[in-house]
Design a protein around this motif. Structure first.
Motif, short mmCIF file in Angstrom:
data_model
loop_
_atom_site.label_atom_id
_atom_site.label_comp_id
_atom_site.label_asym_id
_atom_site.label_seq_id
_atom_site.Cartn_x
_atom_site.Cartn_y
_atom_site.Cartn_z
N CYS A 25 0.84 -1.11 0.04
CA CYS A 25 -0.11 0.03 0.10
C CYS A 25 0.61 1.13 -0.01
O CYS A 25 0.51 2.37 -0.79
CB CYS A 25 -0.87 -0.07 1.27
SG CYS A 25 -2.24 -1.39 1.19
N TRP A 83 -4.55 5.43 -0.23
CA TRP A 83 -3.37 4.31 -0.21
C TRP A 83 -2.89 4.50 1.30
O TRP A 83 -2.51 3.35 1.83
CB TRP A 83 -2.29 4.31 -1.28
CG TRP A 83 -2.96 3.40 -2.49
CD1 TRP A 83 -3.36 4.15 -3.67
CD2 TRP A 83 -3.54 2.27 -2.52
NE1 TRP A 83 -3.78 3.26 -4.67
CE2 TRP A 83 -4.09 1.86 -4.15
CE3 TRP A 83 -3.42 1.07 -1.82
CZ2 TRP A 83 -4.32 0.84 -4.37
CZ3 TRP A 83 -3.78 -0.22 -2.31
CH2 TRP A 83 -4.26 -0.19 -3.39
N ARG A 141 -5.35 2.99 3.79
CA ARG A 141 -5.10 1.73 3.72
C ARG A 141 -4.03 0.88 4.39
O ARG A 141 -3.95 0.06 4.86
CB ARG A 141 -5.58 0.96 2.28
CG ARG A 141 -6.71 1.44 1.87
CD ARG A 141 -6.97 0.90 0.37
NE ARG A 141 -6.92 -0.44 0.47
CZ ARG A 141 -6.92 -1.23 -0.82
NH1 ARG A 141 -7.19 -0.63 -1.87
NH2 ARG A 141 -6.72 -2.56 -0.81
N ALA A 142 -2.91 1.76 4.07
CA ALA A 142 -1.46 1.12 4.76
C ALA A 142 -1.54 1.18 6.05
O ALA A 142 -1.10 0.29 6.66
CB ALA A 142 -0.31 2.08 4.37
N GLU A 161 -13.11 -1.53 0.88
CA GLU A 161 -12.46 -0.30 0.16
C GLU A 161 -13.74 0.81 -0.43
O GLU A 161 -14.53 0.34 -0.87
CB GLU A 161 -11.73 -0.80 -0.96
CG GLU A 161 -10.30 -1.47 -0.46
CD GLU A 161 -9.87 -2.30 -1.67
OE1 GLU A 161 -9.25 -3.31 -1.46
OE2 GLU A 161 -9.85 -1.76 -2.84
#
Length: 538
Positions: free
Chosen positions: A363, A384, A387-388, A436
Protein backbone atom coordinates in the motif's frame (compact mmCIF):
# COMPACT_ATOMS: atom_id res chain seq x y z
CA UNK A 1 10.35 -83.75 30.57
CA UNK A 2 14.13 -83.75 30.53
CA UNK A 3 14.21 -83.76 34.32
CA UNK A 4 11.93 -86.84 34.39
CA UNK A 5 14.17 -88.62 31.92
CA UNK A 6 17.28 -87.77 33.97
CA UNK A 7 15.58 -89.06 37.13
CA UNK A 8 14.69 -92.33 35.44
CA UNK A 9 18.23 -92.73 34.11
CA UNK A 10 19.73 -92.17 37.57
CA UNK A 11 17.24 -94.60 39.10
CA UNK A 12 18.18 -97.20 36.51
CA UNK A 13 21.90 -96.71 37.20
CA UNK A 14 21.29 -97.13 40.96
CA UNK A 15 19.28 -100.28 40.42
CA UNK A 16 21.93 -101.67 38.12
CA UNK A 17 24.65 -100.95 40.72
CA UNK A 18 22.65 -102.62 43.49
CA UNK A 19 22.10 -105.72 41.36
CA UNK A 20 25.75 -105.77 40.33
CA UNK A 21 26.91 -105.65 43.96
CA UNK A 22 24.37 -108.33 45.00
CA UNK A 23 25.69 -110.66 42.30
CA UNK A 24 29.23 -110.29 43.64
CA UNK A 25 29.09 -110.90 47.42
CA UNK A 26 32.04 -110.11 49.67
CA UNK A 27 32.97 -109.03 53.20
CA UNK A 28 34.46 -105.87 54.60
CA UNK A 29 36.57 -106.14 57.79
CA UNK A 30 37.56 -103.10 59.87
CA UNK A 31 40.24 -103.51 62.59
CA UNK A 32 40.66 -100.56 64.90
CA UNK A 33 42.06 -100.26 68.44
CA UNK A 34 41.96 -104.04 69.11
CA UNK A 35 38.46 -104.44 67.70
CA UNK A 36 37.57 -106.22 64.50
CA UNK A 37 34.34 -105.55 62.73
CA UNK A 38 33.27 -107.58 59.73
CA UNK A 39 30.20 -107.08 57.52
CA UNK A 40 29.04 -107.64 53.98
CA UNK A 41 29.95 -105.30 51.18
CA UNK A 42 26.38 -104.04 50.63
CA UNK A 43 25.89 -103.19 54.28
CA UNK A 44 29.24 -101.41 54.35
CA UNK A 45 28.23 -99.28 51.42
CA UNK A 46 24.90 -98.40 53.05
CA UNK A 47 26.70 -97.54 56.27
CA UNK A 48 29.13 -95.22 54.50
CA UNK A 49 26.29 -93.42 52.78
CA UNK A 50 24.38 -93.01 56.04
CA UNK A 51 27.47 -91.75 57.83
CA UNK A 52 28.05 -89.17 55.08
CA UNK A 53 24.47 -87.95 55.41
CA UNK A 54 24.77 -87.65 59.19
CA UNK A 55 28.07 -85.80 58.93
CA UNK A 56 26.56 -83.43 56.36
CA UNK A 57 23.63 -82.64 58.64
CA UNK A 58 25.93 -82.05 61.61
CA UNK A 59 28.13 -79.73 59.55
CA UNK A 60 25.13 -77.78 58.31
CA UNK A 61 23.92 -77.28 61.88
CA UNK A 62 27.34 -76.18 63.09
CA UNK A 63 27.76 -73.78 60.17
CA UNK A 64 24.29 -72.29 60.78
CA UNK A 65 25.13 -71.69 64.44
CA UNK A 66 28.46 -70.10 63.55
CA UNK A 67 26.93 -67.83 60.85
CA UNK A 68 23.80 -66.93 62.81
CA UNK A 69 24.98 -63.43 63.96
CA UNK A 70 26.09 -62.49 60.46
CA UNK A 71 22.80 -63.71 59.01
CA UNK A 72 20.84 -61.68 61.53
CA UNK A 73 22.83 -58.53 60.65
CA UNK A 74 22.46 -59.17 56.94
CA UNK A 75 18.73 -59.71 57.25
CA UNK A 76 18.36 -56.46 59.19
CA UNK A 77 20.35 -54.59 56.52
CA UNK A 78 18.22 -56.07 53.77
CA UNK A 79 15.04 -55.03 55.52
CA UNK A 80 16.50 -51.57 56.12
CA UNK A 81 17.51 -51.25 52.48
CA UNK A 82 14.11 -52.43 51.32
CA UNK A 83 12.43 -49.77 53.46
CA UNK A 84 14.87 -47.16 52.20
CA UNK A 85 14.19 -48.01 48.55
CA UNK A 86 10.47 -47.86 49.24
CA UNK A 87 10.88 -44.40 50.83
CA UNK A 88 13.03 -43.34 47.87
CA UNK A 89 10.40 -44.47 45.39
CA UNK A 90 7.59 -42.75 47.27
CA UNK A 91 9.67 -39.60 47.59
CA UNK A 92 10.23 -39.46 43.84
CA UNK A 93 6.49 -39.84 43.32
CA UNK A 94 5.87 -37.02 45.82
CA UNK A 95 8.34 -34.78 43.98
CA UNK A 96 6.67 -35.54 40.68
CA UNK A 97 3.24 -34.80 42.10
CA UNK A 98 4.42 -31.56 43.76
CA UNK A 99 3.90 -32.56 47.40
CA UNK A 100 6.78 -30.86 49.29
CA UNK A 101 5.84 -32.17 52.76
CA UNK A 102 5.70 -35.80 51.68
CA UNK A 103 8.83 -35.38 49.55
CA UNK A 104 10.87 -34.03 52.47
CA UNK A 105 9.57 -36.71 54.83
CA UNK A 106 10.45 -39.52 52.45
CA UNK A 107 13.79 -37.87 51.66
CA UNK A 108 14.69 -37.86 55.37
CA UNK A 109 13.59 -41.49 55.71
CA UNK A 110 15.64 -42.51 52.68
CA UNK A 111 18.70 -40.68 53.98
CA UNK A 112 18.32 -42.29 57.40
CA UNK A 113 17.85 -45.78 55.97
CA UNK A 114 20.19 -45.68 52.95
CA UNK A 115 22.77 -43.09 53.87
CA UNK A 116 24.41 -40.71 51.38
CA UNK A 117 23.62 -42.62 48.21
CA UNK A 118 23.34 -40.76 44.89
CA UNK A 119 19.59 -41.17 44.55
CA UNK A 120 19.08 -40.19 48.18
CA UNK A 121 20.99 -36.95 47.64
CA UNK A 122 19.04 -36.28 44.44
CA UNK A 123 15.72 -36.81 46.23
CA UNK A 124 16.84 -34.53 49.06
CA UNK A 125 17.84 -31.80 46.59
CA UNK A 126 14.62 -32.03 44.63
CA UNK A 127 12.53 -32.02 47.80
CA UNK A 128 14.34 -28.87 48.90
CA UNK A 129 13.76 -27.30 45.47
CA UNK A 130 10.01 -27.81 45.43
CA UNK A 131 9.87 -26.62 49.06
CA UNK A 132 11.67 -23.40 48.14
CA UNK A 133 14.68 -24.25 50.31
CA UNK A 134 17.45 -23.02 47.97
CA UNK A 135 20.18 -23.36 50.58
CA UNK A 136 19.22 -26.94 51.29
CA UNK A 137 19.15 -27.75 47.59
CA UNK A 138 22.62 -26.26 47.06
CA UNK A 139 24.01 -28.21 50.01
CA UNK A 140 22.67 -31.43 48.54
CA UNK A 141 24.09 -30.65 45.11
CA UNK A 142 27.47 -29.75 46.62
CA UNK A 143 27.50 -33.10 48.41
CA UNK A 144 26.84 -34.73 45.04
CA UNK A 145 29.77 -32.83 43.51
CA UNK A 146 32.08 -34.39 46.13
CA UNK A 147 31.21 -37.87 44.82
CA UNK A 148 32.85 -38.83 41.53
CA UNK A 149 29.77 -40.79 40.42
CA UNK A 150 27.39 -37.86 40.85
CA UNK A 151 29.71 -34.93 40.17
CA UNK A 152 28.19 -33.94 36.83
CA UNK A 153 24.67 -34.28 38.23
CA UNK A 154 25.62 -32.03 41.14
CA UNK A 155 27.08 -29.47 38.76
CA UNK A 156 23.84 -29.53 36.82
CA UNK A 157 21.87 -28.76 39.98
CA UNK A 158 24.25 -25.98 41.00
CA UNK A 159 23.98 -24.55 37.49
CA UNK A 160 20.20 -24.44 37.71
CA UNK A 161 20.31 -22.81 41.15
CA UNK A 162 22.82 -20.20 39.94
CA UNK A 163 20.55 -19.38 37.01
CA UNK A 164 17.61 -18.98 39.38
CA UNK A 165 19.45 -16.41 41.48
CA UNK A 166 20.72 -14.76 38.25
CA UNK A 167 24.37 -15.46 39.03
CA UNK A 168 25.53 -15.88 35.43
CA UNK A 169 29.22 -16.01 36.33
CA UNK A 170 28.74 -18.98 38.67
CA UNK A 171 26.39 -20.70 36.21
CA UNK A 172 28.98 -20.35 33.47
CA UNK A 173 31.69 -21.80 35.74
CA UNK A 174 29.55 -24.84 36.59
CA UNK A 175 28.68 -25.44 32.94
CA UNK A 176 32.32 -25.15 31.86
CA UNK A 177 33.42 -27.64 34.50
CA UNK A 178 30.65 -30.07 33.54
CA UNK A 179 31.60 -29.79 29.87
CA UNK A 180 35.22 -30.55 30.78
CA UNK A 181 34.31 -33.60 32.86
CA UNK A 182 31.69 -34.94 30.44
CA UNK A 183 32.09 -33.46 26.94
CA UNK A 184 28.95 -35.21 25.71
CA UNK A 185 26.62 -33.54 28.25
CA UNK A 186 24.13 -31.55 26.16
CA UNK A 187 23.07 -28.95 28.71
CA UNK A 188 26.65 -27.98 29.53
CA UNK A 189 27.54 -27.57 25.85
CA UNK A 190 24.43 -25.47 25.27
CA UNK A 191 25.25 -23.26 28.24
CA UNK A 192 28.87 -22.81 27.14
CA UNK A 193 27.74 -21.93 23.61
CA UNK A 194 25.23 -19.44 25.00
CA UNK A 195 27.92 -17.86 27.17
CA UNK A 196 30.27 -17.43 24.21
CA UNK A 197 27.48 -15.86 22.17
CA UNK A 198 26.59 -13.50 25.02
CA UNK A 199 30.23 -12.36 25.09
CA UNK A 200 30.18 -12.06 21.26
CA UNK A 201 33.15 -14.45 21.27
CA UNK A 202 32.14 -15.91 17.93
CA UNK A 203 35.40 -17.83 17.44
CA UNK A 204 34.98 -19.72 20.73
CA UNK A 205 31.32 -20.32 19.90
CA UNK A 206 32.37 -21.77 16.54
CA UNK A 207 34.78 -24.16 18.28
CA UNK A 208 31.99 -25.25 20.61
CA UNK A 209 29.67 -25.95 17.67
CA UNK A 210 32.36 -27.98 15.93
CA UNK A 211 33.00 -30.01 19.08
CA UNK A 212 29.28 -30.69 19.49
CA UNK A 213 29.06 -31.80 15.88
CA UNK A 214 32.06 -34.14 16.26
CA UNK A 215 30.47 -35.74 19.34
CA UNK A 216 27.16 -36.19 17.52
CA UNK A 217 25.21 -33.95 19.90
CA UNK A 218 23.59 -32.14 16.96
CA UNK A 219 22.79 -33.36 13.47
CA UNK A 220 24.87 -32.34 10.48
CA UNK A 221 22.30 -29.95 9.01
CA UNK A 222 21.95 -28.02 12.27
CA UNK A 223 25.72 -27.93 12.73
CA UNK A 224 26.21 -26.50 9.23
CA UNK A 225 23.54 -23.88 9.83
CA UNK A 226 25.06 -22.80 13.17
CA UNK A 227 28.53 -22.64 11.63
CA UNK A 228 27.17 -20.43 8.85
CA UNK A 229 25.49 -18.08 11.34
CA UNK A 230 28.67 -17.75 13.42
CA UNK A 231 30.81 -17.21 10.32
CA UNK A 232 28.40 -14.47 9.26
CA UNK A 233 28.71 -12.84 12.68
CA UNK A 234 32.51 -12.96 12.42
CA UNK A 235 32.41 -11.50 8.91
CA UNK A 236 30.09 -8.70 10.02
CA UNK A 237 32.48 -7.80 12.84
CA UNK A 238 35.45 -7.68 10.46
CA UNK A 239 33.68 -5.94 7.58
CA UNK A 240 35.12 -2.51 8.34
CA UNK A 241 38.63 -3.35 9.52
CA UNK A 242 39.44 -6.62 7.72
CA UNK A 243 37.39 -6.75 4.51
CA UNK A 244 39.37 -9.65 2.99
CA UNK A 245 38.96 -11.86 6.06
CA UNK A 246 35.30 -10.85 6.25
CA UNK A 247 34.78 -11.81 2.59
CA UNK A 248 36.35 -15.23 3.19
CA UNK A 249 34.11 -15.88 6.18
CA UNK A 250 30.99 -14.71 4.34
CA UNK A 251 31.72 -16.99 1.37
CA UNK A 252 32.29 -19.94 3.75
CA UNK A 253 28.92 -19.18 5.36
CA UNK A 254 27.22 -19.17 1.93
CA UNK A 255 28.70 -22.59 1.14
CA UNK A 256 27.31 -23.99 4.39
CA UNK A 257 23.90 -22.27 4.14
CA UNK A 258 23.20 -20.92 0.63
CA UNK A 259 19.86 -19.46 1.73
CA UNK A 260 21.23 -17.46 4.68
CA UNK A 261 20.21 -13.93 3.69
CA UNK A 262 22.61 -11.93 5.95
CA UNK A 263 25.60 -13.93 4.68
CA UNK A 264 24.63 -13.42 1.03
CA UNK A 265 24.04 -9.69 1.55
CA UNK A 266 27.37 -9.31 3.29
CA UNK A 267 29.22 -11.28 0.64
CA UNK A 268 27.55 -9.29 -2.13
CA UNK A 269 28.52 -5.95 -0.58
CA UNK A 270 32.11 -7.00 0.11
CA UNK A 271 32.66 -8.52 -3.33
CA UNK A 272 31.13 -5.51 -5.06
CA UNK A 273 33.29 -3.20 -2.99
CA UNK A 274 36.45 -4.85 -4.30
CA UNK A 275 35.14 -4.86 -7.87
CA UNK A 276 34.22 -8.53 -8.29
CA UNK A 277 30.70 -7.80 -9.55
CA UNK A 278 30.06 -11.15 -11.25
CA UNK A 279 30.89 -13.15 -8.13
CA UNK A 280 28.85 -10.74 -6.02
CA UNK A 281 25.86 -11.13 -8.34
CA UNK A 282 26.16 -14.95 -8.23
CA UNK A 283 26.24 -14.93 -4.44
CA UNK A 284 23.11 -12.79 -4.18
CA UNK A 285 21.28 -14.64 -6.97
CA UNK A 286 21.95 -18.02 -5.33
CA UNK A 287 20.39 -16.87 -2.06
CA UNK A 288 17.54 -15.11 -3.90
CA UNK A 289 16.50 -18.34 -5.65
CA UNK A 290 16.17 -20.04 -2.26
CA UNK A 291 14.81 -17.16 -0.20
CA UNK A 292 13.64 -13.96 -1.95
CA UNK A 293 14.26 -11.14 0.51
CA UNK A 294 14.13 -7.32 0.29
CA UNK A 295 17.67 -7.03 1.70
CA UNK A 296 18.96 -9.19 -1.14
CA UNK A 297 17.10 -7.05 -3.67
CA UNK A 298 18.57 -3.89 -2.18
CA UNK A 299 22.11 -5.25 -2.39
CA UNK A 300 21.60 -6.61 -5.91
CA UNK A 301 20.19 -3.36 -7.29
CA UNK A 302 23.09 -1.36 -5.84
CA UNK A 303 26.01 -3.62 -6.75
CA UNK A 304 27.38 -1.02 -9.16
CA UNK A 305 27.22 2.46 -7.65
CA UNK A 306 27.22 4.23 -11.02
CA UNK A 307 24.17 2.46 -12.42
CA UNK A 308 21.27 4.58 -13.59
CA UNK A 309 17.71 4.08 -12.40
CA UNK A 310 16.92 2.18 -15.60
CA UNK A 311 19.89 -0.13 -15.00
CA UNK A 312 18.51 -0.87 -11.55
CA UNK A 313 15.11 -1.55 -13.05
CA UNK A 314 16.69 -4.08 -15.41
CA UNK A 315 18.41 -5.77 -12.47
CA UNK A 316 15.10 -5.90 -10.58
CA UNK A 317 13.43 -7.62 -13.52
CA UNK A 318 16.29 -10.13 -13.57
CA UNK A 319 15.54 -10.97 -9.94
CA UNK A 320 11.84 -11.30 -10.80
CA UNK A 321 12.61 -13.83 -13.51
CA UNK A 322 14.88 -15.83 -11.18
CA UNK A 323 12.12 -16.17 -8.56
CA UNK A 324 9.15 -16.58 -10.95
CA UNK A 325 7.86 -13.13 -9.98
CA UNK A 326 7.76 -13.66 -6.24
CA UNK A 327 5.93 -10.89 -4.30
CA UNK A 328 9.27 -9.55 -3.07
CA UNK A 329 10.44 -9.39 -6.69
CA UNK A 330 7.32 -7.47 -7.69
CA UNK A 331 7.90 -4.96 -4.92
CA UNK A 332 11.52 -4.54 -6.01
CA UNK A 333 10.46 -4.02 -9.64
CA UNK A 334 7.77 -1.54 -8.59
CA UNK A 335 10.24 0.48 -6.50
CA UNK A 336 12.82 0.50 -9.31
CA UNK A 337 10.15 1.53 -11.84
CA UNK A 338 9.00 4.29 -9.49
CA UNK A 339 12.57 5.57 -9.24
CA UNK A 340 12.69 5.56 -13.04
CA UNK A 341 9.29 7.35 -13.08
CA UNK A 342 7.70 4.59 -15.11
CA UNK A 343 4.45 4.64 -13.19
CA UNK A 344 2.49 2.31 -15.47
CA UNK A 345 5.21 -0.29 -15.21
CA UNK A 346 5.24 0.01 -11.42
CA UNK A 347 1.46 -0.42 -11.21
CA UNK A 348 1.61 -3.41 -13.52
CA UNK A 349 4.19 -5.09 -11.26
CA UNK A 350 2.06 -4.53 -8.15
CA UNK A 351 -1.31 -5.40 -9.68
CA UNK A 352 -1.30 -9.12 -8.68
CA UNK A 353 -0.53 -8.13 -5.08
CA UNK A 354 -3.59 -5.88 -4.79
CA UNK A 355 -6.19 -8.61 -5.29
CA UNK A 356 -6.35 -10.00 -1.74
CA UNK A 357 -5.54 -7.75 1.24
CA UNK A 358 -2.31 -6.06 0.14
CA UNK A 359 0.28 -5.62 2.87
CA UNK A 360 1.32 -2.29 4.34
CA UNK A 361 4.46 -2.17 2.20
CA UNK A 362 2.45 -2.75 -0.96
CA UNK A 363 0.00 0.00 0.00
CA UNK A 364 2.81 2.41 0.81
CA UNK A 365 4.45 1.68 -2.53
CA UNK A 366 1.15 2.36 -4.31
CA UNK A 367 0.80 5.58 -2.30
CA UNK A 368 4.30 6.62 -3.34
CA UNK A 369 3.41 5.96 -7.00
CA UNK A 370 0.24 8.03 -6.73
CA UNK A 371 2.07 10.82 -4.90
CA UNK A 372 4.88 10.93 -7.45
CA UNK A 373 2.41 11.06 -10.34
CA UNK A 374 -0.51 13.08 -8.95
CA UNK A 375 0.79 14.84 -5.83
CA UNK A 376 0.51 14.31 -2.07
CA UNK A 377 -2.97 15.83 -1.82
CA UNK A 378 -4.64 13.58 -4.38
CA UNK A 379 -7.47 11.39 -3.18
CA UNK A 380 -5.87 8.14 -4.32
CA UNK A 381 -2.63 8.99 -2.48
CA UNK A 382 -4.47 9.58 0.76
CA UNK A 383 -6.56 6.48 0.23
CA UNK A 384 -3.52 4.25 -0.13
CA UNK A 385 -1.88 5.79 2.91
CA UNK A 386 -5.03 5.17 4.93
CA UNK A 387 -5.18 1.57 3.73
CA UNK A 388 -1.51 1.10 4.65
CA UNK A 389 -2.31 2.03 8.25
CA UNK A 390 -4.78 -0.86 8.50
CA UNK A 391 -3.18 -3.38 6.14
CA UNK A 392 -1.55 -6.64 7.27
CA UNK A 393 2.02 -6.12 8.33
CA UNK A 394 4.92 -7.30 6.20
CA UNK A 395 7.42 -9.94 7.33
CA UNK A 396 10.18 -8.83 9.66
CA UNK A 397 12.97 -10.49 11.64
CA UNK A 398 11.40 -12.05 14.76
CA UNK A 399 13.00 -13.99 17.63
CA UNK A 400 11.29 -14.93 20.90
CA UNK A 401 8.56 -12.33 20.41
CA UNK A 402 10.99 -9.52 19.55
CA UNK A 403 10.74 -7.97 16.09
CA UNK A 404 13.65 -6.17 14.51
CA UNK A 405 14.39 -4.72 11.09
CA UNK A 406 17.98 -5.99 11.30
CA UNK A 407 19.13 -9.60 11.64
CA UNK A 408 21.17 -10.63 14.66
CA UNK A 409 23.05 -13.92 15.27
CA UNK A 410 21.40 -14.54 18.66
CA UNK A 411 18.12 -13.74 20.34
CA UNK A 412 18.28 -10.58 22.51
CA UNK A 413 16.10 -12.25 25.15
CA UNK A 414 17.25 -15.87 25.47
CA UNK A 415 20.65 -15.75 23.78
CA UNK A 416 19.67 -18.64 21.50
CA UNK A 417 21.82 -18.93 18.42
CA UNK A 418 20.10 -18.50 15.03
CA UNK A 419 16.80 -17.52 16.62
CA UNK A 420 15.73 -14.79 14.18
CA UNK A 421 13.37 -15.86 11.41
CA UNK A 422 11.83 -13.80 8.64
CA UNK A 423 8.08 -13.95 9.09
CA UNK A 424 4.96 -11.83 9.30
CA UNK A 425 4.32 -10.62 12.85
CA UNK A 426 1.03 -11.56 14.52
CA UNK A 427 -1.65 -8.88 14.43
CA UNK A 428 -1.54 -6.75 17.56
CA UNK A 429 -4.38 -4.35 16.75
CA UNK A 430 -7.25 -6.79 16.48
CA UNK A 431 -9.33 -5.02 13.82
CA UNK A 432 -10.42 -6.12 10.39
CA UNK A 433 -9.98 -3.88 7.37
CA UNK A 434 -12.93 -1.78 6.31
CA UNK A 435 -14.37 -2.26 2.82
CA UNK A 436 -12.50 -0.26 0.21
CA UNK A 437 -14.33 2.93 -0.71
CA UNK A 438 -15.21 3.42 -4.34
CA UNK A 439 -14.05 7.05 -4.22
CA UNK A 440 -11.13 8.77 -2.41
CA UNK A 441 -11.64 9.30 1.29
CA UNK A 442 -13.23 12.75 1.56
CA UNK A 443 -16.01 12.11 4.09
CA UNK A 444 -15.93 13.51 7.63
CA UNK A 445 -14.50 11.22 10.27
CA UNK A 446 -15.49 10.66 13.90
CA UNK A 447 -12.68 10.88 16.44
CA UNK A 448 -12.90 10.86 20.26
CA UNK A 449 -13.00 14.30 21.87
CA UNK A 450 -10.49 13.15 24.54
CA UNK A 451 -7.69 10.61 24.54
CA UNK A 452 -8.83 7.09 25.28
CA UNK A 453 -6.93 4.05 26.52
CA UNK A 454 -6.68 1.19 24.10
CA UNK A 455 -5.02 0.24 20.85
CA UNK A 456 -3.79 2.96 18.54
CA UNK A 457 -6.02 2.78 15.40
CA UNK A 458 -3.12 3.81 13.15
CA UNK A 459 -0.89 1.05 14.51
CA UNK A 460 1.92 3.48 15.34
CA UNK A 461 2.34 2.58 19.01
CA UNK A 462 3.34 -0.80 20.37
CA UNK A 463 0.22 -2.58 21.53
CA UNK A 464 0.14 -5.61 23.80
CA UNK A 465 -2.67 -8.14 23.61
CA UNK A 466 -2.72 -11.21 25.82
CA UNK A 467 -2.39 -14.59 24.12
CA UNK A 468 -5.77 -16.12 23.40
CA UNK A 469 -7.70 -12.87 23.74
CA UNK A 470 -10.69 -12.59 21.35
CA UNK A 471 -10.19 -10.37 18.34
CA UNK A 472 -13.11 -8.09 17.52
CA UNK A 473 -14.39 -8.13 13.97
CA UNK A 474 -14.67 -4.32 13.83
CA UNK A 475 -12.58 -1.56 15.48
CA UNK A 476 -14.06 -0.39 18.77
CA UNK A 477 -13.38 2.59 21.01
CA UNK A 478 -13.39 1.15 24.52
CA UNK A 479 -15.22 3.29 27.03
CA UNK A 480 -16.21 6.01 24.54
CA UNK A 481 -19.80 7.17 24.55
CA UNK A 482 -21.57 8.63 21.50
CA UNK A 483 -21.55 12.03 23.20
CA UNK A 484 -17.76 11.94 23.29
CA UNK A 485 -17.56 11.79 19.48
CA UNK A 486 -17.67 14.81 17.24
CA UNK A 487 -17.30 15.18 13.49
CA UNK A 488 -14.03 16.47 12.16
CA UNK A 489 -13.91 17.69 8.63
CA UNK A 490 -11.00 17.13 6.30
CA UNK A 491 -8.13 19.45 7.05
CA UNK A 492 -8.89 19.79 10.80
CA UNK A 493 -7.46 18.07 13.87
CA UNK A 494 -9.24 16.77 16.97
CA UNK A 495 -8.42 19.98 18.80
CA UNK A 496 -10.03 22.12 16.11
CA UNK A 497 -6.82 23.55 14.67
CA UNK A 498 -7.86 24.14 11.07
CA UNK A 499 -4.36 25.19 10.11
CA UNK A 500 -3.02 21.65 10.74
CA UNK A 501 -3.27 18.91 8.10
CA UNK A 502 -6.27 16.64 8.14
CA UNK A 503 -6.05 13.46 10.30
CA UNK A 504 -5.91 11.12 7.30
CA UNK A 505 -2.90 12.93 5.84
CA UNK A 506 -1.23 12.97 9.24
CA UNK A 507 -1.81 9.23 9.52
CA UNK A 508 -0.29 8.72 6.09
CA UNK A 509 2.94 10.42 7.03
CA UNK A 510 3.11 8.69 10.40
CA UNK A 511 2.45 5.26 8.89
CA UNK A 512 5.60 5.57 6.81
CA UNK A 513 7.88 6.64 9.68
CA UNK A 514 11.12 4.64 10.03
CA UNK A 515 11.74 2.70 13.21
CA UNK A 516 14.90 2.92 15.33
CA UNK A 517 17.67 0.34 15.48
CA UNK A 518 17.69 -2.55 17.91
CA UNK A 519 14.86 -4.75 19.17
CA UNK A 520 12.46 -3.03 21.54
CA UNK A 521 10.16 -4.82 23.98
CA UNK A 522 6.46 -4.24 23.56
CA UNK A 523 5.08 -1.70 26.02
CA UNK A 524 8.41 0.09 26.55
CA UNK A 525 8.23 3.87 27.19
CA UNK A 526 8.46 6.06 24.07
CA UNK A 527 11.91 7.09 22.95
CA UNK A 528 13.23 10.35 21.57
CA UNK A 529 13.19 8.75 18.11
CA UNK A 530 10.55 6.54 16.55
CA UNK A 531 11.00 2.84 17.51
CA UNK A 532 12.50 0.47 14.91
CA UNK A 533 11.21 -2.73 16.38
CA UNK A 534 8.66 -3.91 18.89
CA UNK A 535 8.05 -7.02 20.94
CA UNK A 536 5.04 -8.87 19.65
CA UNK A 537 2.59 -10.74 21.85
CA UNK A 538 0.82 -13.43 19.83
Amino acid sequence: MWRALAYLVLLAVAAFGAVWIADRPGTVTVVWNGYQIGTSLSLAIVGVIAAAIVLGLVWAILRGVINLPEALVRGSAERRRSKGLSALSRGMVAVGSGDPLAARRYANDAERLLGAEPLTLLLKAQAAQISGDRDGAEQAFRAMVDDSETRVLGLRGLFVEARRREDEEAARAYATEAARLAPSVTWANDAVLEAHCADTDWAAALETVERRASLGLIDKAQAKRQRAVLLTAIAREREAGEPEAATTRALEAIKLAPGLVPAACLAGRLLARRGDLKKAARAVEGAWRINPHPDLAKVYLNLRTGDSVRDRLTRAETLAKLSAWDPEARLAVAQAALDAREFARAREALQPLLADRPTARTCLTMAAIEEAEHGAQSGRTREWFARAARAPRDPIWIADGVASETWEPVSPLTGQLDAFVWQAPPSAIGVSPEPEPAEPLETPALVPARAQAGPDPMGLKPVEIAAGAPVPAEPKLVGVKPADLKPVTAGATAKGDTSAPDPVSAGMAAAALPVPEGPVALGAPPRETAPRSVKLVP
